[in-house]
Design a protein around this motif. Structure first.
Motif, short mmCIF file in Angstrom:
data_model
loop_
_atom_site.label_atom_id
_atom_site.label_comp_id
_atom_site.label_asym_id
_atom_site.label_seq_id
_atom_site.Cartn_x
_atom_site.Cartn_y
_atom_site.Cartn_z
N MET A 38 0.57 -1.62 -0.19
CA MET A 38 0.57 0.17 0.03
C MET A 38 0.79 1.54 0.23
O MET A 38 1.73 1.66 0.90
CB MET A 38 -0.94 0.48 1.53
N LEU A 39 0.26 1.88 -0.71
CA LEU A 39 1.00 3.42 -0.80
C LEU A 39 0.65 4.44 -0.16
O LEU A 39 -0.59 4.15 -0.05
CB LEU A 39 1.58 3.78 -2.17
N ASN A 40 1.78 4.79 0.69
CA ASN A 40 1.16 6.15 1.56
C ASN A 40 2.20 7.24 1.37
O ASN A 40 3.21 7.24 0.94
CB ASN A 40 1.33 5.84 3.34
N PRO A 41 2.15 8.44 0.82
CA PRO A 41 2.44 10.12 1.21
C PRO A 41 3.81 9.90 1.02
O PRO A 41 4.89 10.89 1.06
CB PRO A 41 1.81 11.35 2.00
N MET A 42 4.41 8.93 2.04
CA MET A 42 5.89 9.30 2.87
C MET A 42 6.48 7.99 2.57
O MET A 42 7.55 7.72 2.96
CB MET A 42 5.83 8.84 4.21
N GLY A 43 5.76 6.49 1.83
CA GLY A 43 6.68 5.45 1.92
C GLY A 43 5.26 4.33 1.30
O GLY A 43 3.98 4.53 1.39
N THR A 44 6.12 3.72 1.44
CA THR A 44 4.80 2.08 0.59
C THR A 44 5.14 0.93 2.27
O THR A 44 5.96 0.88 2.22
CB THR A 44 5.73 1.74 -0.21
N VAL A 45 4.07 0.82 2.38
CA VAL A 45 4.22 -0.51 3.77
C VAL A 45 3.87 -1.36 2.89
O VAL A 45 3.10 -1.84 1.73
CB VAL A 45 2.80 -0.14 4.46
N MET A 46 4.25 -2.77 3.14
CA MET A 46 4.42 -4.40 2.31
C MET A 46 3.90 -4.92 3.61
O MET A 46 4.28 -5.14 4.72
CB MET A 46 5.72 -4.63 2.15
N GLU A 47 3.02 -6.25 3.22
CA GLU A 47 3.19 -6.99 4.23
C GLU A 47 2.92 -8.28 4.11
O GLU A 47 2.28 -8.55 2.21
CB GLU A 47 1.04 -7.31 4.67
#
Length: 100
Positions: A38-47
């Protein structure tokens, strides 16, 4: 199951924009199916599986270098739980359930 946030900062590019490098990262992530992201304004979160995530991080780093960057500074945050399965949605729902 791990949740990892990645921020990649290419240095010495002559511009303050990083969007083309973020787009490259998302092309790499969208070409695989096992790690949720999931992209967010300050990076990318991965699961997903931590070994697979670290492998993807390496590919993302190399993609930035392949675009002619000589130095890449990355910030990686890791939440690797072993006591239960935790997802991005569960973490958000837990906070949202406590908001009034």
């Amino acid at each position: 199951m791990a949740i990892v946030e990645l921020t990649v900062c290419p240095l010495g590019t002559g511009t303050t924009s990083a969007s083309k490098y973020v787009a490259g990262a998302h092309e790499i992530l969208s070409s695989q199916s096992s790690v949720k992201y999931m992209l967010n304004p300050m990076g990318t979160v991965m699961e997903g599986n931590i070994d697979e995530i670290f492998s993807l991080i390496r590919k993302i780093q190399e993609d930035v270098f392949d675009k002619g960057v000589d130095r890449v500074y990355s910030i990686i945050k890791v939440d690797d739980r072993r006591d239960k399965i935790s997802t991005m949605e569960q973490k958000l729902n837990s906070v949202n359930s406590k908001l009034k």
